[in-house]
Design an enzyme around this catalytic site. Structure first.
Site, PDB file in Angstrom:
ATOM      1  N   GLY A   1       0.905  -0.949   0.100  1.00 10.44           N
ATOM      2  CA  GLY A   1      -0.207  -0.218  -0.200  1.00 10.44           C
ATOM      3  C   GLY A   1       0.977   1.224  -0.218  1.00 10.44           C
ATOM      4  CG  ASP A   2       3.284   4.429   1.316  1.00 10.70           C
ATOM      5  OD1 ASP A   2       3.424   4.664   0.635  1.00 10.70           O
ATOM      6  OD2 ASP A   2       3.607   5.190   2.621  1.00 10.70           O
ATOM      7  CB  ILE A   3       5.573   0.560  -2.839  1.00 16.22           C
ATOM      8  CG1 ILE A   3       4.978  -1.069  -2.050  1.00 16.22           C
ATOM      9  CG2 ILE A   3       6.675   0.212  -4.092  1.00 16.22           C
ATOM     10  CD1 ILE A   3       5.338  -1.942  -3.419  1.00 16.22           C
TER      11      ILE A   3
ATOM     12  CG  ASN B   1       7.403   4.014   2.855  1.00 18.31           C
ATOM     13  OD1 ASN B   1       7.771   4.666   3.955  1.00 18.31           O
ATOM     14  ND2 ASN B   1       6.458   4.561   1.957  1.00 18.31           N
TER      15      ASN B   1
ATOM     16  CB  THR C   1       4.583   8.324  -0.864  1.00 13.67           C
ATOM     17  OG1 THR C   1       4.920   7.294   0.543  1.00 13.67           O
ATOM     18  CG2 THR C   1       5.528   9.142  -1.986  1.00 13.67           C
TER      19      THR C   1
END
Length: 181
Positions: free
Chosen positions: A69-71, A75, A112
């Site tokens: 969900g937030d690559i 991260n 992001t």
């Protein structure tokens, strides 16, 4: 690839905390900033190697019916000990097909900016392709040295000629990789 184990799982007030061992390294955002200072970017071979190392990790994660969900470049850590990429910040991870919890839906989405597809920002059910979209954007960022906002126009991604918003970033990555050869 190596299986990443968490030292412990702590559930408190309806939130899950995953505790891991400290890993020395720099994020890909830090690595890219250092290269930008020297007017350099990542080469096609480096990005292909990163994809070969990262995609099996996503296969394992998605095989457990989870979406990161937030690559993003912030991260993803390049571990000093062996140079392998290590996914960080599982704060937005959720089961495939799920939507954010009602309490989380009332808060701004934490993904992001520029990496998440519009469907994720609209809180549509989590799908593995959303992580792959972010990986495509990550590859573009590393190859070009530009941030996501400079690379992807959300209007173009929603073009009716595309059946999936994943196609446009993937086409751009393929074109950039072929041009750099």
């Amino acid at each position: 690839f190596r299986r990443v184990l968490f030292r412990s799982l702590i559930e408190e007030a309806g939130r899950l905390w995953l505790v891991r061992d400290w890993q020395a390294g720099r994020t890909y955002a830090q690595l890219l900033d250092a290269r930008r200072e020297r007017q350099l970017v990542f080469g096609a071979g480096e990005v292909l190697l990163l994809l070969r190392q990262l995609l099996p990790v996503l296969v394992a994660l998605h095989g457990q019916d989870l979406v990161h969900g937030d690559i993003s470049a912030d991260n993803l850590l390049r571990r000093d000990s062996d140079g392998l990429p290590l996914l960080l910040d599982f704060g937005l991870a959720r089961p495939l097909g799920s939507q954010a919890a009602p309490a989380a839906a009332a808060m701004p989405v934490g993904a992001t900016p520029g990496y998440a597809p519009p469907e994720q920002l609209r809180d549509e059910p989590a799908a593995a392709w959303m992580d792959l979209h972010a990986v495509g954007v990550l590859a573009l960022v590393l190859l070009s040295g530009d941030g996501p906002a400079a690379l992807l126009d959300p209007v173009d991604l929603r073009s009716e000629e595309h059946t999936s918003e994943l196609q446009s970033p993937c086409n751009l990555v393929c074109r950039l990789l072929l041009e750099k050869k």
